[in-house]
Design a protein around this motif. Structure first.
Motif, PDB file in Angstrom:
ATOM      1  N   PRO A  89      17.420  -0.566  44.879  1.00 43.89           N
ATOM      2  CA  PRO A  89      17.144  -1.046  46.243  1.00 43.89           C
ATOM      3  C   PRO A  89      15.687  -1.378  46.514  1.00 43.89           C
ATOM      4  O   PRO A  89      15.381  -1.993  47.542  1.00 43.89           O
ATOM      5  N   PHE A  90      14.793  -1.011  45.602  1.00 46.24           N
ATOM      6  CA  PHE A  90      13.380  -1.346  45.790  1.00 46.24           C
ATOM      7  C   PHE A  90      12.856  -2.215  44.642  1.00 46.24           C
ATOM      8  O   PHE A  90      11.659  -2.234  44.377  1.00 46.24           O
ATOM      9  N   SER A  91      13.764  -2.972  44.021  1.00 44.13           N
ATOM     10  CA  SER A  91      13.367  -3.848  42.910  1.00 44.13           C
ATOM     11  C   SER A  91      13.181  -5.289  43.327  1.00 44.13           C
ATOM     12  O   SER A  91      12.609  -6.083  42.595  1.00 44.13           O
ATOM     13  N   ARG A 102      16.489  -2.825  49.977  1.00 41.77           N
ATOM     14  CA  ARG A 102      16.515  -2.185  51.288  1.00 41.77           C
ATOM     15  C   ARG A 102      15.387  -2.759  52.148  1.00 41.77           C
ATOM     16  O   ARG A 102      14.237  -2.791  51.762  1.00 41.77           O
ATOM     17  N   GLY A 103      15.796  -3.241  53.333  1.00 37.79           N
ATOM     18  CA  GLY A 103      14.851  -3.847  54.257  1.00 37.79           C
ATOM     19  C   GLY A 103      14.735  -5.352  54.120  1.00 37.79           C
ATOM     20  O   GLY A 103      13.984  -5.986  54.873  1.00 37.79           O
ATOM     21  N   GLN A 359      23.276  -1.802  55.037  1.00 36.45           N
ATOM     22  CA  GLN A 359      24.371  -1.687  54.088  1.00 36.45           C
ATOM     23  C   GLN A 359      23.863  -1.510  52.660  1.00 36.45           C
ATOM     24  O   GLN A 359      22.705  -1.778  52.351  1.00 36.45           O
ATOM     25  N   VAL A 360      24.763  -1.079  51.780  1.00 39.24           N
ATOM     26  CA  VAL A 360      24.492  -1.153  50.353  1.00 39.24           C
ATOM     27  C   VAL A 360      24.377  -2.629  49.979  1.00 39.24           C
ATOM     28  O   VAL A 360      25.081  -3.479  50.533  1.00 39.24           O
ATOM     29  N   ASN A 361      23.470  -2.930  49.053  1.00 40.08           N
ATOM     30  CA  ASN A 361      23.234  -4.311  48.615  1.00 40.08           C
ATOM     31  C   ASN A 361      22.744  -5.209  49.755  1.00 40.08           C
ATOM     32  O   ASN A 361      23.108  -6.394  49.833  1.00 40.08           O
ATOM     33  N   GLU A 362      21.912  -4.659  50.624  1.00 42.33           N
ATOM     34  CA  GLU A 362      21.273  -5.460  51.665  1.00 42.33           C
ATOM     35  C   GLU A 362      20.529  -6.626  51.016  1.00 42.33           C
ATOM     36  O   GLU A 362      19.882  -6.467  49.974  1.00 42.33           O
ATOM     37  N   SER A 363      20.629  -7.805  51.617  1.00 42.98           N
ATOM     38  CA  SER A 363      20.007  -8.979  51.003  1.00 42.98           C
ATOM     39  C   SER A 363      19.676 -10.016  52.055  1.00 42.98           C
ATOM     40  O   SER A 363      20.170  -9.963  53.183  1.00 42.98           O
TER      41      SER A 363
END
Length: 387
Positions: A89-91, A102-103, A359-363
């Protein structure tokens, strides 16, 4: 002036693990970009009892009015189950036309586009009359005590006066250009306890079951709509969120039963008038025969509306010129830091698409990044051209 691409800046922001209330390097990154460009930067830290310290960010370019403020937050909610994510999530991984993390949409995408838009505007309009600023918190996704509300007061005490604010929250439900938020519903939570007398279910005459009484009170709260909506708001809604006796035994009449509820209310109500309405509804049924207590949870989220003025119309026209869509004006959704900003200047919200926030996999779609940046830049041009 070195200006990063909004995609590169967004990727760098996503890689900052700024899970609320941690700064995570996000504010340092913004300072490293804005300060060399001529912005005066401050990073005040605010504290309060029983809450973590929060670092915030304030930057201003220019000394004179009019003052256009961009606002937002770099803190993000926790990523949750890491195994459920397609990518770290931080890649800031890019795949199939999306940047994941995330974000990404809530709301580092809006921050990245705003920053680049402001830098491009300043470069292309070096002699513009006025000021551009950023008011960014690390406390929006948490209790919102040491963030925007205190940062605004801090700025006011320094003599900062804003003419208009754009908050970059993700406002679009399906595609960029769908929606501008011109207000938000208020939020009021309550806790209702009905008092009975505990006893054996085989001897009901020796006890008093509070469950039927609770059913009557909840029916009184729910039977009649609070309102039918107003010009810019849908109807207010009361939702019961929990009902519980805390009783594990099937042969014991409980002593008490508790319920909790939340109301999202429109501009027809204030906290006081809404509380008064609920108490009247309960009393009309209780009539001295039902023993209960009603407590309201303190709230800093009133209903508010920014009137659809020339600034709002300018933004609608700019969005249409970039996306081909005329955005609707809305007050839907939950609360945001706009509820604090509205006490200092008119504020509207416009950002990316909100489908994946929290959500999971925020994009965020990569195809939306340049258009959103262009919208913010063109809005700055329109704002200063009209003042």
């Amino acid at each position: 002036m070195s200006i990063p691409s909004p995609l590169d800046l967004l990727a760098s922001l996503i890689k900052c693990p700024s899970v609320t209330p941690n700064e995570g390097g996000a504010l340092s990154l913004l300072e490293s970009i804005l300060k060399p460009a001529g912005f005066e930067v401050h990073r005040p830290v605010f504290s309060d009892t029983n809450t973590p310290d929060v670092e915030n960010f304030y930057a201003r370019y220019g000394k004179n009015a009019p003052f256009l403020l961009f606002a937002g937050h770099t803190d993000v909610v926790p990523p949750g189950d890491l195994a459920a994510w397609k990518h770290d999530p931080f890649s800031a991984t890019i795949e199939n036309g999306e940047i994941y993390g995330r974000g990404a949409t809530d709301m580092k995408g809006g921050i990245a586009c705003m920053v680049v838009a402001a830098l491009r505007f300043i470069k292309n309009n070096p002699d513009f009359k006025g000021s551009i600023g950023f008011l960014i918190t690390g406390d929006e996704e948490d209790v919102a005590i040491n963030g925007t509300v205190k940062l605004l007061k801090w700025a006011q005490e320094r003599g900062e006066n804003f003419d208009y604010c754009i908050l970059g929250e993700p406002t679009n439900p399906d595609k960029l250009g769908d929606m501008i938020k011109i207000g938000r519903r208020g939020s009021l939570s309550g806790k209702l306890t009905v008092h009975g007398k505990q006893g054996h279910v085989g001897y009901p005459d020796l006890a008093h079951n509070p469950v039927p009484d609770m059913m009557k009170l909840l029916e009184a709260l729910l039977a009649k709509p609070l309102d039918q909506g107003s010009t810019h708001f849908s109807h207010s809604n009361l939702e019961v969120t929990t009902v519980d006796t805390g009783n594990p035994a099937t042969n014991v009449i409980p002593a008490n039963i508790k319920a909790a509820f939340n109301i999202r209310f429109n501009d027809l109500w204030t906290f006081d008038t809404l509380q008064q309405e609920l108490r009247q509804r309960l009393e009309s049924v209780a009539d001295g025969r039902i023993s209960y207590t009603l407590d309201f949870v303190p709230s800093n989220a009133p209903s508010f509306l920014t009137q659809p003025d020339d600034f709002v119309k300018q933004l609608q026209n700019v969005i249409q010129s970039v996306t081909g869509a005329m955005p609707i004006l809305s007050t839907t959704g939950g609360t945001s830091d706009a509820r604090f900003i509205k006490d200092y200047c008119p504020v509207i919200e416009f950002g990316g698409i909100g489908k994946t926030m929290h959500q999971v996999n925020e994009s965020m779609p990569i195809a939306d990044i340049e258009p959103l940046t262009n919208i913010y830049e063109k809005m700055a041009e329109a704002f200063f051209a009209s003042h």
